[in-house]
Design a protein around this motif. Structure first.
Motif, PDB file in Angstrom:
ATOM      1  N   GLU A  79      13.830 -24.337 -18.623  1.00 29.98           N
ATOM      2  CA  GLU A  79      13.391 -23.763 -17.535  1.00 29.98           C
ATOM      3  C   GLU A  79      13.753 -22.469 -17.138  1.00 29.98           C
ATOM      4  O   GLU A  79      12.917 -21.596 -16.552  1.00 29.98           O
ATOM      5  CB  GLU A  79      13.951 -24.754 -16.362  1.00 29.98           C
ATOM      6  CG  GLU A  79      13.427 -26.030 -16.386  1.00 29.98           C
ATOM      7  CD  GLU A  79      14.093 -27.120 -15.272  1.00 29.98           C
ATOM      8  OE1 GLU A  79      14.906 -26.447 -14.450  1.00 29.98           O
ATOM      9  OE2 GLU A  79      13.774 -28.201 -15.034  1.00 29.98           O
ATOM     10  N   GLU A  95      11.345 -20.006 -19.035  1.00 27.19           N
ATOM     11  CA  GLU A  95      10.175 -19.877 -18.659  1.00 27.19           C
ATOM     12  C   GLU A  95      10.174 -19.310 -17.479  1.00 27.19           C
ATOM     13  O   GLU A  95       9.074 -18.411 -16.999  1.00 27.19           O
ATOM     14  CB  GLU A  95       9.447 -21.368 -18.214  1.00 27.19           C
ATOM     15  CG  GLU A  95       9.383 -22.415 -19.475  1.00 27.19           C
ATOM     16  CD  GLU A  95       8.881 -23.608 -19.187  1.00 27.19           C
ATOM     17  OE1 GLU A  95       8.402 -24.272 -20.075  1.00 27.19           O
ATOM     18  OE2 GLU A  95       9.222 -24.134 -18.236  1.00 27.19           O
ATOM     19  N   GLN A  96      11.090 -19.245 -16.555  1.00 25.08           N
ATOM     20  CA  GLN A  96      11.133 -18.504 -15.246  1.00 25.08           C
ATOM     21  C   GLN A  96      11.372 -17.166 -15.625  1.00 25.08           C
ATOM     22  O   GLN A  96      11.003 -15.960 -14.779  1.00 25.08           O
ATOM     23  CB  GLN A  96      12.330 -19.126 -14.340  1.00 25.08           C
ATOM     24  CG  GLN A  96      12.192 -20.314 -13.860  1.00 25.08           C
ATOM     25  CD  GLN A  96      13.184 -20.985 -12.817  1.00 25.08           C
ATOM     26  OE1 GLN A  96      14.342 -20.192 -12.788  1.00 25.08           O
ATOM     27  NE2 GLN A  96      13.112 -22.178 -12.554  1.00 25.08           N
ATOM     28  N   HIS A  97      12.009 -16.727 -16.595  1.00 29.50           N
ATOM     29  CA  HIS A  97      12.224 -15.432 -17.146  1.00 29.50           C
ATOM     30  C   HIS A  97      11.216 -14.747 -17.599  1.00 29.50           C
ATOM     31  O   HIS A  97      10.770 -13.574 -17.067  1.00 29.50           O
ATOM     32  CB  HIS A  97      13.450 -15.142 -18.034  1.00 29.50           C
ATOM     33  CG  HIS A  97      13.748 -13.834 -18.692  1.00 29.50           C
ATOM     34  ND1 HIS A  97      14.244 -12.853 -17.907  1.00 29.50           N
ATOM     35  CD2 HIS A  97      13.221 -13.300 -19.672  1.00 29.50           C
ATOM     36  CE1 HIS A  97      14.322 -11.545 -18.438  1.00 29.50           C
ATOM     37  NE2 HIS A  97      13.871 -11.958 -19.775  1.00 29.50           N
ATOM     38  N   ALA A 121       7.919 -15.434 -16.860  1.00 31.14           N
ATOM     39  CA  ALA A 121       7.298 -15.459 -15.546  1.00 31.14           C
ATOM     40  C   ALA A 121       7.573 -14.386 -14.743  1.00 31.14           C
ATOM     41  O   ALA A 121       6.799 -13.485 -14.154  1.00 31.14           O
ATOM     42  CB  ALA A 121       7.007 -16.850 -14.901  1.00 31.14           C
ATOM     43  N   SER A 122       8.740 -14.025 -14.556  1.00 34.29           N
ATOM     44  CA  SER A 122       9.026 -12.785 -13.736  1.00 34.29           C
ATOM     45  C   SER A 122       8.666 -11.437 -14.453  1.00 34.29           C
ATOM     46  O   SER A 122       8.371 -10.957 -13.831  1.00 34.29           O
ATOM     47  CB  SER A 122      10.829 -12.908 -13.750  1.00 34.29           C
ATOM     48  OG  SER A 122      11.304 -12.909 -14.997  1.00 34.29           O
ATOM     49  N   LYS A 177       5.080 -15.356  -9.477  1.00 34.02           N
ATOM     50  CA  LYS A 177       6.149 -15.888  -8.558  1.00 34.02           C
ATOM     51  C   LYS A 177       6.427 -17.097  -8.812  1.00 34.02           C
ATOM     52  O   LYS A 177       5.827 -18.123  -9.158  1.00 34.02           O
ATOM     53  CB  LYS A 177       5.489 -15.983  -6.962  1.00 34.02           C
ATOM     54  CG  LYS A 177       4.969 -14.523  -6.471  1.00 34.02           C
ATOM     55  CD  LYS A 177       4.502 -14.652  -4.970  1.00 34.02           C
ATOM     56  CE  LYS A 177       4.141 -13.429  -4.415  1.00 34.02           C
ATOM     57  NZ  LYS A 177       3.682 -13.494  -3.050  1.00 34.02           N
ATOM     58  N   THR A 178       7.778 -16.921  -9.153  1.00 36.78           N
ATOM     59  CA  THR A 178       8.698 -18.334  -9.630  1.00 36.78           C
ATOM     60  C   THR A 178       9.808 -18.388  -8.656  1.00 36.78           C
ATOM     61  O   THR A 178      10.215 -17.473  -7.967  1.00 36.78           O
ATOM     62  CB  THR A 178       9.126 -18.207 -10.912  1.00 36.78           C
ATOM     63  OG1 THR A 178       9.792 -17.276 -11.096  1.00 36.78           O
ATOM     64  CG2 THR A 178       7.829 -18.096 -11.842  1.00 36.78           C
ATOM     65  N   LYS A 179      10.483 -19.671  -8.928  1.00 37.33           N
ATOM     66  CA  LYS A 179      11.677 -19.916  -8.274  1.00 37.33           C
ATOM     67  C   LYS A 179      12.899 -19.059  -8.933  1.00 37.33           C
ATOM     68  O   LYS A 179      13.017 -19.046 -10.111  1.00 37.33           O
ATOM     69  CB  LYS A 179      12.259 -21.261  -8.567  1.00 37.33           C
ATOM     70  CG  LYS A 179      13.517 -21.936  -7.942  1.00 37.33           C
ATOM     71  CD  LYS A 179      13.863 -23.147  -7.966  1.00 37.33           C
ATOM     72  CE  LYS A 179      14.904 -23.649  -7.361  1.00 37.33           C
ATOM     73  NZ  LYS A 179      15.606 -25.226  -7.396  1.00 37.33           N
ATOM     74  N   GLU A 180      13.441 -18.258  -8.034  1.00 41.56           N
ATOM     75  CA  GLU A 180      14.581 -17.450  -8.557  1.00 41.56           C
ATOM     76  C   GLU A 180      15.711 -17.853  -9.165  1.00 41.56           C
ATOM     77  O   GLU A 180      16.377 -19.254  -8.441  1.00 41.56           O
ATOM     78  CB  GLU A 180      14.748 -16.507  -7.601  1.00 41.56           C
ATOM     79  CG  GLU A 180      13.811 -15.466  -6.915  1.00 41.56           C
ATOM     80  CD  GLU A 180      14.557 -14.341  -6.110  1.00 41.56           C
ATOM     81  OE1 GLU A 180      15.622 -14.443  -5.495  1.00 41.56           O
ATOM     82  OE2 GLU A 180      13.465 -13.774  -5.724  1.00 41.56           O
ATOM     83  N   VAL A 181      16.175 -17.691 -10.306  1.00 41.73           N
ATOM     84  CA  VAL A 181      17.540 -18.326 -10.782  1.00 41.73           C
ATOM     85  C   VAL A 181      18.644 -17.441 -10.932  1.00 41.73           C
ATOM     86  O   VAL A 181      18.179 -16.072 -11.285  1.00 41.73           O
ATOM     87  CB  VAL A 181      17.095 -19.046 -12.255  1.00 41.73           C
ATOM     88  CG1 VAL A 181      18.261 -19.520 -12.703  1.00 41.73           C
ATOM     89  CG2 VAL A 181      15.935 -19.794 -12.185  1.00 41.73           C
ATOM     90  N   ARG A 211      21.840 -18.986 -15.001  1.00 44.05           N
ATOM     91  CA  ARG A 211      21.216 -18.803 -16.147  1.00 44.05           C
ATOM     92  C   ARG A 211      22.265 -18.717 -17.501  1.00 44.05           C
ATOM     93  O   ARG A 211      21.944 -19.050 -18.421  1.00 44.05           O
ATOM     94  CB  ARG A 211      20.430 -17.593 -16.134  1.00 44.05           C
ATOM     95  CG  ARG A 211      19.414 -17.181 -17.210  1.00 44.05           C
ATOM     96  CD  ARG A 211      18.588 -15.851 -17.131  1.00 44.05           C
ATOM     97  NE  ARG A 211      19.255 -14.847 -16.918  1.00 44.05           N
ATOM     98  CZ  ARG A 211      18.845 -13.529 -16.382  1.00 44.05           C
ATOM     99  NH1 ARG A 211      17.711 -13.467 -16.067  1.00 44.05           N
ATOM    100  NH2 ARG A 211      19.765 -12.513 -16.166  1.00 44.05           N
TER     101      ARG A 211
END
Length: 466
Positions: free
Chosen positions: A225, A228-230, A232-233, A238-242, A247
């Motif tokens: 997860e 994938e978010q990194h 996308a950023s 726009k994704t859920k910020e981690v 991380r």
């Protein structure tokens, strides 16, 4: 080191053209074994060839088993081709490269790492495509191939695992395109780990010890997860910020899990190395025993020959004629013949033979000197007044016998008897027979004189017939 590598490889390629699946399978197994344990020049030569095994359409129709084994021959040959191709692309065998924190895959830069991981993935896919279940491993030939594939799978996945660890550690510092490629490689890695687990279950079912099966543990899903978010950023989505802390925690947990998997893989490799070392020590010990036994045999033979030569030398000293020194030759000459000499076997034998020969010659001379002359037949003439002459008709001419040195014959008294003069019609007396008539005595009037020849007429003697 002196083997002709091209000739050896060409011979194996020729064997794969055989119609029997057994011959072809054994040729592939021999090739695989040489690639793993042989001189590196062998795999280098295979990598330099444009074509290797062309068995995509191979089929043995001679027996029902040939159909099943032909399928695995086609799969197995594709893996060997991919293994040689990987060596051509990276100039290294992934199953033999250095591993660990300072290993090849852990210290590789991001750009080269992204090019190398797909090569490992392709070779790993070709290996797992062998896809044999326990019911299909029904003979020693396919089992030998499966064992070599099992060992390659452990070492190959160990290098693959270390490359993924290096990828994860560099992922958040990569560019967008690199991160996209890296994420795709990690997803493929997870799926291949699952397929490898199934492959290892088959290995355990066919008799491989459970201690040789590594433990494969996947990284937590939280890491996927975060990756994938990194990405996308970076793409502006726009994704859920981690948070950076979460991380970093997910990354650390994933690296630790994969590191444990790598240690489990290396443990099997170290066990095989230890087993190989023990086998090598056993061979050396056997060789040492053989060498010691050979030395013992050589020493025994040398000692035996030394004893044998000393026996021959002793016999030679006993049987060889001994030449006495000049001071002893005069003494030996005065010794009576026929005497056995101490410590001189040849001289003693020669002395005995000489004595017998001398006695035989003496007997021959004595026998030949005795001559008996029978008077020839006389015709009676002269009428009635004929009278026989008184004379001896026996002639005895003894030859003087050889006198021995230092010997003087003792005086012998002769008593002479002469047979009667033979008369016509009278049978002559035989030698050694008794006389037919009384002997005549000869009386010597001069007893002090003894003639030399007792049968010659003596002057002054009177012959008186009794």
């Amino acid at each position: 080191m002196n083997v002709n590598i091209p000739q050896l490889a060409d011979t194996l390629f020729e064997r794969t053209a055989n119609s029997s699946w057994v011959v072809v399978f054994k040729a592939l197994i021999t090739t695989h074994h040489l690639m793993m344990y042989g001189n590196e020049r062998f795999i280098q030569y295979l990598a330099s060839r444009n074509t290797l095994f062309n068995l995509n359409n191979y089929l043995d129709k001679s027996a029902m088993q040939g159909y099943d084994m032909s399928t695995f021959i086609r799969r197995y040959s594709r893996y060997l081709n991919e293994k040689a191709l990987s060596y051509r692309l990276v100039a290294v065998d992934f199953t033999k490269m250095k591993r660990g924190i300072d290993g090849v895959m852990r210290t590789m830069n991001a750009e080269k790492l992204l090019k190398t991981l797909p090569i490992i993935q392709n070779q790993h896919d070709a290996l797992l495509d062998f896809d044999a279940n326990p019911n299909e491993l029904t003979n020693g030939v396919i089992n030998a191939a499966f064992m070599l594939l099992f060992k390659d799978s452990i070492r190959l996945f160990a290098a693959y695992n270390e490359g993924i660890i290096n990828l994860l550690e560099k992922y958040f510092d990569m560019k967008k395109n690199q991160c996209k490629e890296g994420l795709d490689m990690y997803k493929k890695f997870l799926s291949r780990m699952t397929k490898l687990s199934e492959f290892l279950k088959v290995a355990e079912q066919v008799g491989i010890d459970h201690g040789d099966i590594p433990d494969l543990t996947q990284a937590p899903s939280s890491l996927l997860e975060a990756l994938e978010q990194h990405l996308a950023s970076l793409e502006g989505k726009k994704t859920k910020e981690v948070s950076a802390a979460s991380r970093a925690s997910a990354l650390s947990c994933a690296v630790s899990t994969l590191a444990n998997t790598g240690m489990s893989l290396s443990r099997m490799d170290e066990k095989e190395k230890q087993q190989a070392l023990e086998e090598e020590q056993a061979r050396l010990q056997a060789l040492k025993l053989t060498t010691d036994y050979f030395k013992f045999c050589v020493t025994f033979v040398k000692n035996w020959f030394s004893v044998l030569l000393l026996a021959f030398k002793y016999l030679d000293d006993v049987l060889q004629p001994t030449v006495p020194p000049p001071s002893q030759r005069a003494t030996s000459a005065n010794q009576p013949s026929g005497k056995i000499l101490a410590n001189d076997l040849d001289s003693s034998l020669a002395n005995l033979v000489g004595s017998k020969h001398e006695a035989f010659n003496l007997f021959s001379v004595t026998k030949s000197n005795k001559q008996w002359t029978q008077p020839a037949e006389k015709k009676l003439t002269g009428g009635t007044n004929w009278q026989a002459k008184t004379s001896t008709s026996t002639t005895w001419n003894p030859n003087p016998l050889p006198t021995l040195p230092h010997m003087v014959p003792a005086p012998v008294a002769y008593q002479v008897t002469t047979p009667q003069v033979p008369v016509y019609g009278m049978v002559p007396p035989q030698i050694g027979a008794a006389p037919l008539m009384a002997p005549q005595s000869v009386i010597y009037t001069q007893p002090g004189l003894r003639p030399t020849n007792p049968f010659a007429p003596v002057s002054g003697t009177q012959i008186q017939f009794m």
